[in-house]
Design a protein around this motif. Structure first.
Motif, PDB file in Angstrom:
ATOM      1  N   MET A 120       0.824  -1.207   0.000  1.00  0.00           N
ATOM      2  CA  MET A 120       0.000   0.000   0.000  1.00  0.00           C
ATOM      3  C   MET A 120       0.861   1.261   0.000  1.00  0.00           C
ATOM      4  SD  MET A 120      -3.486   0.998   1.983  1.00  0.00           S
ATOM      5  CE  MET A 120      -3.768  -0.682   2.290  1.00  0.00           C
ATOM      6  N   THR A 121       1.834   1.323   0.905  1.00  0.00           N
ATOM      7  CA  THR A 121       2.660   2.525   0.982  1.00  0.00           C
ATOM      8  C   THR A 121       3.590   2.627  -0.231  1.00  0.00           C
ATOM      9  OG1 THR A 121       4.201   1.363   2.456  1.00  0.00           O
ATOM     10  CG2 THR A 121       2.535   2.762   3.491  1.00  0.00           C
ATOM     11  N   ARG A 122       4.056   1.502  -0.746  1.00  0.00           N
ATOM     12  CA  ARG A 122       4.877   1.530  -1.966  1.00  0.00           C
ATOM     13  C   ARG A 122       4.063   2.037  -3.150  1.00  0.00           C
ATOM     14  NH1 ARG A 122       9.048   2.842  -4.955  1.00  0.00           N
ATOM     15  NH2 ARG A 122       8.987   1.738  -6.942  1.00  0.00           N
ATOM     16  N   SER A 123       2.825   1.562  -3.289  1.00  0.00           N
ATOM     17  CA  SER A 123       1.965   2.001  -4.389  1.00  0.00           C
ATOM     18  C   SER A 123       1.690   3.501  -4.305  1.00  0.00           C
ATOM     19  CB  SER A 123       0.647   1.219  -4.384  1.00  0.00           C
ATOM     20  OG  SER A 123       0.891  -0.155  -4.534  1.00  0.00           O
ATOM     21  N   ALA A 124       1.457   3.989  -3.087  1.00  0.00           N
ATOM     22  CA  ALA A 124       1.227   5.425  -2.897  1.00  0.00           C
ATOM     23  C   ALA A 124       2.482   6.212  -3.268  1.00  0.00           C
ATOM     24  CB  ALA A 124       0.813   5.709  -1.459  1.00  0.00           C
ATOM     25  N   ASP A 125       3.640   5.704  -2.870  1.00  0.00           N
ATOM     26  CA  ASP A 125       4.910   6.339  -3.218  1.00  0.00           C
ATOM     27  C   ASP A 125       5.081   6.395  -4.735  1.00  0.00           C
ATOM     28  OD1 ASP A 125       7.477   7.505  -2.471  1.00  0.00           O
ATOM     29  OD2 ASP A 125       8.366   5.605  -3.099  1.00  0.00           O
ATOM     30  N   VAL A 126       4.709   5.326  -5.413  1.00  0.00           N
ATOM     31  CA  VAL A 126       4.786   5.287  -6.880  1.00  0.00           C
ATOM     32  C   VAL A 126       3.892   6.371  -7.481  1.00  0.00           C
ATOM     33  CG1 VAL A 126       4.114   3.914  -8.918  1.00  0.00           C
ATOM     34  CG2 VAL A 126       5.476   2.867  -7.096  1.00  0.00           C
ATOM     35  N   MET A 127       2.688   6.509  -6.963  1.00  0.00           N
ATOM     36  CA  MET A 127       1.776   7.526  -7.498  1.00  0.00           C
ATOM     37  C   MET A 127       2.386   8.919  -7.347  1.00  0.00           C
ATOM     38  SD  MET A 127      -0.451   5.519  -8.661  1.00  0.00           S
ATOM     39  CE  MET A 127      -1.669   6.642  -9.302  1.00  0.00           C
ATOM     40  N   LEU A 128       2.980   9.191  -6.198  1.00  0.00           N
ATOM     41  CA  LEU A 128       3.585  10.511  -5.980  1.00  0.00           C
ATOM     42  C   LEU A 128       4.800  10.730  -6.882  1.00  0.00           C
ATOM     43  CD1 LEU A 128       3.348  10.754  -2.084  1.00  0.00           C
ATOM     44  CD2 LEU A 128       1.978  12.012  -3.770  1.00  0.00           C
ATOM     45  N   LYS A 129       5.671   9.731  -6.988  1.00  0.00           N
ATOM     46  CA  LYS A 129       6.882   9.920  -7.795  1.00  0.00           C
ATOM     47  C   LYS A 129       6.561  10.027  -9.276  1.00  0.00           C
ATOM     48  CE  LYS A 129       8.588   5.220  -8.670  1.00  0.00           C
ATOM     49  NZ  LYS A 129       8.846   5.349 -10.097  1.00  0.00           N
ATOM     50  N   GLU A 130       5.492   9.395  -9.718  1.00  0.00           N
ATOM     51  CA  GLU A 130       5.078   9.442 -11.121  1.00  0.00           C
ATOM     52  C   GLU A 130       4.157  10.629 -11.412  1.00  0.00           C
ATOM     53  OE1 GLU A 130       6.160   7.375 -13.538  1.00  0.00           O
ATOM     54  OE2 GLU A 130       7.390   6.196 -12.141  1.00  0.00           O
ATOM     55  N   ARG A 131       3.861  11.424 -10.365  1.00  0.00           N
ATOM     56  CA  ARG A 131       2.967  12.589 -10.481  1.00  0.00           C
ATOM     57  C   ARG A 131       1.574  12.182 -10.969  1.00  0.00           C
ATOM     58  NH1 ARG A 131       7.305  13.788  -8.462  1.00  0.00           N
ATOM     59  NH2 ARG A 131       8.405  15.741  -8.758  1.00  0.00           N
ATOM     60  N   ARG A 132       1.102  11.084 -10.385  1.00  0.00           N
ATOM     61  CA  ARG A 132      -0.250  10.603 -10.696  1.00  0.00           C
ATOM     62  C   ARG A 132      -1.145  10.876  -9.503  1.00  0.00           C
ATOM     63  NH1 ARG A 132       2.197   5.213 -13.315  1.00  0.00           N
ATOM     64  NH2 ARG A 132       3.060   6.206 -15.166  1.00  0.00           N
ATOM     65  N   ARG A 133      -2.433  10.665  -9.671  1.00  0.00           N
ATOM     66  CA  ARG A 133      -3.420  11.040  -8.653  1.00  0.00           C
ATOM     67  C   ARG A 133      -3.412  10.065  -7.481  1.00  0.00           C
ATOM     68  NH1 ARG A 133      -8.106  11.438 -11.842  1.00  0.00           N
ATOM     69  NH2 ARG A 133      -7.336  13.438 -12.491  1.00  0.00           N
ATOM     70  N   LEU A 134      -3.252  10.632  -6.283  1.00  0.00           N
ATOM     71  CA  LEU A 134      -3.323   9.875  -5.029  1.00  0.00           C
ATOM     72  C   LEU A 134      -4.349  10.576  -4.149  1.00  0.00           C
ATOM     73  CD1 LEU A 134      -2.355   7.748  -2.956  1.00  0.00           C
ATOM     74  CD2 LEU A 134      -0.536   9.370  -2.310  1.00  0.00           C
ATOM     75  N   ILE A 135      -5.431   9.872  -3.822  1.00  0.00           N
ATOM     76  CA  ILE A 135      -6.507  10.430  -3.006  1.00  0.00           C
ATOM     77  C   ILE A 135      -6.552   9.653  -1.692  1.00  0.00           C
ATOM     78  CG2 ILE A 135      -8.989  10.915  -2.853  1.00  0.00           C
ATOM     79  CD1 ILE A 135      -9.014  10.740  -5.976  1.00  0.00           C
ATOM     80  N   LEU A 136      -6.385  10.378  -0.584  1.00  0.00           N
ATOM     81  CA  LEU A 136      -6.398   9.764   0.741  1.00  0.00           C
ATOM     82  C   LEU A 136      -7.639  10.228   1.492  1.00  0.00           C
ATOM     83  CD1 LEU A 136      -2.647  10.412   1.600  1.00  0.00           C
ATOM     84  CD2 LEU A 136      -3.644   8.374   0.587  1.00  0.00           C
ATOM     85  N   VAL A 137      -8.362   9.271   2.066  1.00  0.00           N
ATOM     86  CA  VAL A 137      -9.609   9.566   2.771  1.00  0.00           C
ATOM     87  C   VAL A 137      -9.431   9.192   4.247  1.00  0.00           C
ATOM     88  CG1 VAL A 137     -12.112   9.196   2.822  1.00  0.00           C
ATOM     89  CG2 VAL A 137     -10.870   9.037   0.642  1.00  0.00           C
ATOM     90  N   PRO A 138      -8.847  10.131   5.029  1.00  0.00           N
ATOM     91  CA  PRO A 138      -8.679   9.832   6.456  1.00  0.00           C
ATOM     92  C   PRO A 138     -10.006   9.864   7.192  1.00  0.00           C
ATOM     93  CG  PRO A 138      -7.872  12.035   5.979  1.00  0.00           C
ATOM     94  CD  PRO A 138      -8.290  11.422   4.666  1.00  0.00           C
ATOM     95  N   ARG A 139     -10.151   8.962   8.159  1.00  0.00           N
ATOM     96  CA  ARG A 139     -11.352   8.899   8.988  1.00  0.00           C
ATOM     97  C   ARG A 139     -10.878   8.988  10.435  1.00  0.00           C
ATOM     98  NH1 ARG A 139     -13.946   8.654  12.532  1.00  0.00           N
ATOM     99  NH2 ARG A 139     -12.815   6.890  13.350  1.00  0.00           N
ATOM    100  N   GLU A 140     -10.569  10.174  10.839  1.00  0.00           N
ATOM    101  CA  GLU A 140     -10.010  10.404  12.167  1.00  0.00           C
ATOM    102  C   GLU A 140     -10.518  11.745  12.682  1.00  0.00           C
ATOM    103  OE1 GLU A 140      -8.420   9.390  15.330  1.00  0.00           O
ATOM    104  OE2 GLU A 140      -7.322   8.291  13.796  1.00  0.00           O
ATOM    105  N   ALA A 141     -10.709  11.850  13.962  1.00  0.00           N
ATOM    106  CA  ALA A 141     -11.097  13.135  14.557  1.00  0.00           C
ATOM    107  C   ALA A 141     -10.825  13.071  16.044  1.00  0.00           C
ATOM    108  CB  ALA A 141     -12.581  13.428  14.305  1.00  0.00           C
TER     109      ALA A 141
END
Length: 186
Positions: free
Chosen positions: A105-126
Motif C-alpha cells: 500500500m505505501t509503496r503504491s502510494a509512493d509510486v503515485m507521488l513519484k510518477e505525479r499521478r493522482r493519489l486520493i487519501l480519505v482519512p477517517r479520524e477526529a
C-alpha cells in the motif's frame, strides 16, 4: 478513457466507506480498465467487526496481499493513473508522508507521488493532532489529495448509505469518473 485504479483499504474505522467505494467501482466497469485492491493487515478484521463477514475473493477486482511487492502497483511502469486509500489510517498516511514504503500500500502510494499521478487519501479520524496536520500538509505539497471522510448534508441524505455516498461519490468524481450524483444547486 478507461482508468487503471488501485484501491487501498486500511484498518481505520469506516470500513463502510471502502465497501461503498468498491460497490460503486463495480458499477462503473465501463469506465475501468483495471482495478486492484489492497487490504492492510488490519483492514479485514475491522471490516468484519464493523460490517460483518466478508470474502475478498468475492470482489470483481484483483486483490493483492499487503506484502506482495511484485504486484503491478509496486512499479510506475504498470501505468495506474489513480490510487485511492479509503479509509486511510493516520499511520498509513504518516508512513506515506515520511516516504516509508514498507508494504504494497505505501509503496503504491509512493509510486503515485513519484510518477505525479493522482493519489486520493480519505482519512477517517477526529480530531487531528499537529502531526496529522503536518503529514497532510506534506502530502498535499507532494501532490496528494486529502479528502477527509466528512459527509455533507446539503443533499439531505436519508440513510447511512446515502450519507456515506456523499464521500465516496466525491472521491470517484475527483478520480475522474462520470457518475450520477448530487451536485450543488440541482
Amino acid at each position: 478513457m478507461k482508468k487503471k485504479i488501485i484501491v487501498g483499504i486500511t484498518g481505520a474505522s469506516g470500513a463502510v466507506y471502502g465497501k461503498t467505494l468498491l460497490e460503486s467501482l463495480a458499477g462503473l466497469k465501463d469506465q475501468v480498465e483495471a482495478c486492484g485492491v489492497i487490504f492492510s493487515v488490519n483492514a479485514l478484521s475491522v471490516w468484519r467487526y464493523e460490517i460483518g463477514p466478508f470474502d475478498p475473493s468475492s470482489l470483481p477486482f484483483a486483490v493483492y496481499e499487503p506484502d506482495d511487492l511484485f504486484a503491478p502497483a509496486a512499479s510506475g511502469s504498470a501505468g495506474y493513473d489513480t490510487m485511492i486509500i479509503c479509509p486511510c489510517s493516520m499511520g498509513t498516511l504518516g508512513r506515506i508522508a515520511a516516504g516509508v514504503s514498507n508494504d504494497l500500500m505505501t509503496r503504491s502510494a509512493d509510486v503515485m507521488l513519484k510518477e505525479r499521478r493522482r493519489l486520493i487519501l480519505v482519512p477517517r479520524e477526529a480530531p487531528y493532532n499537529l502531526i496529522h496536520i503536518r503529514n497532510m500538509e506534506t502530502l498535499t505539497l507532494s501532490g496528494a489529495i486529502i479528502l477527509p471522510a466528512s459527509p455533507s448534508f446539503y443533499s439531505k441524505p436519508a440513510t447511512i448509505e446515502a450519507l456515506v455516498r456523499t464521500i465516496t461519490d466525491r472521491v470517484l468524481a475527483i478520480a475522474g469518473f462520470d457518475l450520477p450524483t448530487y451536485h450543488w444547486g440541482e
